[in-house]
Write a protein that holds these residues in place. Sequence first.
Motif, PDB file in Angstrom:
ATOM      1  N   GLY A  19       0.798  -1.214   0.000  1.00  0.00           N
ATOM      2  CA  GLY A  19       0.000   0.000   0.000  1.00  0.00           C
ATOM      3  C   GLY A  19       0.838   1.276   0.000  1.00  0.00           C
ATOM      4  N   LYS A  20       0.205   2.381  -0.383  1.00  0.00           N
ATOM      5  CA  LYS A  20       0.862   3.686  -0.327  1.00  0.00           C
ATOM      6  C   LYS A  20       1.030   4.108   1.127  1.00  0.00           C
ATOM      7  CE  LYS A  20      -0.620   5.492  -4.820  1.00  0.00           C
ATOM      8  NZ  LYS A  20       0.702   5.869  -5.332  1.00  0.00           N
ATOM      9  N   MET A  21       2.061   4.898   1.385  1.00  0.00           N
ATOM     10  CA  MET A  21       2.403   5.256   2.757  1.00  0.00           C
ATOM     11  C   MET A  21       1.631   6.477   3.250  1.00  0.00           C
ATOM     12  SD  MET A  21       4.624   2.936   3.545  1.00  0.00           S
ATOM     13  CE  MET A  21       5.391   3.585   5.030  1.00  0.00           C
ATOM     14  N   GLY A  22       1.195   6.391   4.493  1.00  0.00           N
ATOM     15  CA  GLY A  22       0.628   7.529   5.198  1.00  0.00           C
ATOM     16  C   GLY A  22      -0.420   8.288   4.423  1.00  0.00           C
ATOM     17  N   SER A  23      -0.370   9.622   4.533  1.00  0.00           N
ATOM     18  CA  SER A  23      -1.385  10.470   3.916  1.00  0.00           C
ATOM     19  C   SER A  23      -1.271  10.562   2.397  1.00  0.00           C
ATOM     20  CB  SER A  23      -1.341  11.870   4.531  1.00  0.00           C
ATOM     21  OG  SER A  23      -0.055  12.433   4.403  1.00  0.00           O
ATOM     22  N   SER A  24      -0.231   9.947   1.809  1.00  0.00           N
ATOM     23  CA  SER A  24      -0.173   9.882   0.343  1.00  0.00           C
ATOM     24  C   SER A  24      -1.178   8.874  -0.197  1.00  0.00           C
ATOM     25  CB  SER A  24       1.233   9.499  -0.125  1.00  0.00           C
ATOM     26  OG  SER A  24       1.541   8.156   0.219  1.00  0.00           O
ATOM     27  N   SER A  25      -1.709   8.043   0.688  1.00  0.00           N
ATOM     28  CA  SER A  25      -2.670   7.016   0.302  1.00  0.00           C
ATOM     29  C   SER A  25      -4.092   7.562   0.341  1.00  0.00           C
ATOM     30  CB  SER A  25      -2.564   5.812   1.248  1.00  0.00           C
ATOM     31  OG  SER A  25      -3.627   4.916   1.047  1.00  0.00           O
ATOM     32  N   GLU A  26      -4.837   7.290  -0.714  1.00  0.00           N
ATOM     33  CA  GLU A  26      -6.240   7.681  -0.737  1.00  0.00           C
ATOM     34  C   GLU A  26      -7.016   6.967   0.366  1.00  0.00           C
ATOM     35  OE1 GLU A  26      -9.572   9.815  -2.130  1.00  0.00           O
ATOM     36  OE2 GLU A  26      -7.419  10.006  -2.512  1.00  0.00           O
ATOM     37  N   VAL A  27      -6.580   5.764   0.695  1.00  0.00           N
ATOM     38  CA  VAL A  27      -7.215   5.010   1.774  1.00  0.00           C
ATOM     39  C   VAL A  27      -7.105   5.766   3.087  1.00  0.00           C
ATOM     40  CG1 VAL A  27      -7.011   2.925   3.191  1.00  0.00           C
ATOM     41  CG2 VAL A  27      -6.951   2.753   0.694  1.00  0.00           C
ATOM     42  N   ALA A  28      -5.909   6.274   3.391  1.00  0.00           N
ATOM     43  CA  ALA A  28      -5.710   7.027   4.628  1.00  0.00           C
ATOM     44  C   ALA A  28      -6.539   8.301   4.630  1.00  0.00           C
ATOM     45  CB  ALA A  28      -4.228   7.353   4.802  1.00  0.00           C
ATOM     46  N   ARG A  29      -6.607   8.982   3.487  1.00  0.00           N
ATOM     47  CA  ARG A  29      -7.352  10.240   3.416  1.00  0.00           C
ATOM     48  C   ARG A  29      -8.849   9.999   3.583  1.00  0.00           C
ATOM     49  NH1 ARG A  29      -3.366  11.360  -0.695  1.00  0.00           N
ATOM     50  NH2 ARG A  29      -4.821  10.844  -2.375  1.00  0.00           N
ATOM     51  N   LEU A  30      -9.347   8.917   3.002  1.00  0.00           N
ATOM     52  CA  LEU A  30     -10.765   8.585   3.178  1.00  0.00           C
ATOM     53  C   LEU A  30     -11.066   8.227   4.631  1.00  0.00           C
ATOM     54  CD1 LEU A  30     -11.432   6.455  -0.032  1.00  0.00           C
ATOM     55  CD2 LEU A  30     -12.430   8.688   0.511  1.00  0.00           C
ATOM     56  N   LEU A  31     -10.166   7.507   5.261  1.00  0.00           N
ATOM     57  CA  LEU A  31     -10.346   7.151   6.661  1.00  0.00           C
ATOM     58  C   LEU A  31     -10.420   8.401   7.524  1.00  0.00           C
ATOM     59  CD1 LEU A  31     -10.407   5.001   8.935  1.00  0.00           C
ATOM     60  CD2 LEU A  31      -7.897   5.169   8.981  1.00  0.00           C
TER      61      LEU A  31
END
Length: 303
Positions: A19-31
Amino acid sequence: MAVQKVFPLSCTVQHYAWGKMGSSSEVARLLASSDPQAQISEDKPYAELWMGSHPRGDAKILDNRISQKTLGQWISENQDCLGSKVKETFNGKLPFLFKVLSVETALSIQAHPNKELAEKLHLQAPQHYPDANHKPEMAIALTSFQGLCGFRPIEEIVTFLTKVPEFQFLIGDNAAAQLKQSSNSDSQSASSALQSCFSHLMKSEKKVVAEQLNLLVKRISQQVAAGNNMEDIYGELLLQLHQQYPGDIGCFAIYFLNLLTLKPGEAMFLEANVPHAYLKGVASRDEECQLSAGHCLSLHTDL
């Protein structure tokens, strides 16, 4: 009082290494956008966001007016939300798992079993196959999204055998010749020849694979440095995959499987037994009816 049918959820994140790291990940931003208490770790991969009632990722309900703590519990006590047909067919379970994937490095090549095989595997090894359902899958690109899906036409594979001697070396002359001859044969003969070639590759000794891959990487790198275009054998992609997974046999899969690059809104469907791997991008994914990949949306049948 009417049952409340719309409420906010805090969904489960899977921190797979690809997965993409930290806030570079769309998953993290959606969370973070859906759960004010979520804390994002910049040194941790955020690979998948699961929206559903999967036992390993049952979404939490963020509404104190609702007595149930998770989506799975709420569905269990409010069966009418599924509709009569779905409720009866899937034993009162939500018949899909909706995911968002944020892919930094390539995933492993995989194929989902059909219903019959899924049931057999579940009985034999439930710790590895936690459900007995098949997993047809659809991935919808949210950004440019790249993946491998299904075997190429035999003519294309034969062309790569000619252009990539390192690939042919691992397949072996006999299996390669059989595949070339099968292009004019019936589908059963062609399928048998393809199976033989793929088996030869996957059964190659690790040391031999690493040697041939290093030779190919060196050759491509020299040609690129000389200003030559190597896209006819996917030179840039091969170098990227080797950088991510040095010496890995999966790097040669690009010569067996179709390479797809989806634009946002485009999708690929993966039925049972279709080999596939996501390479990079963001997508949503849906896995239907069982508990089971840039950015991608995905639906899995996984209950």
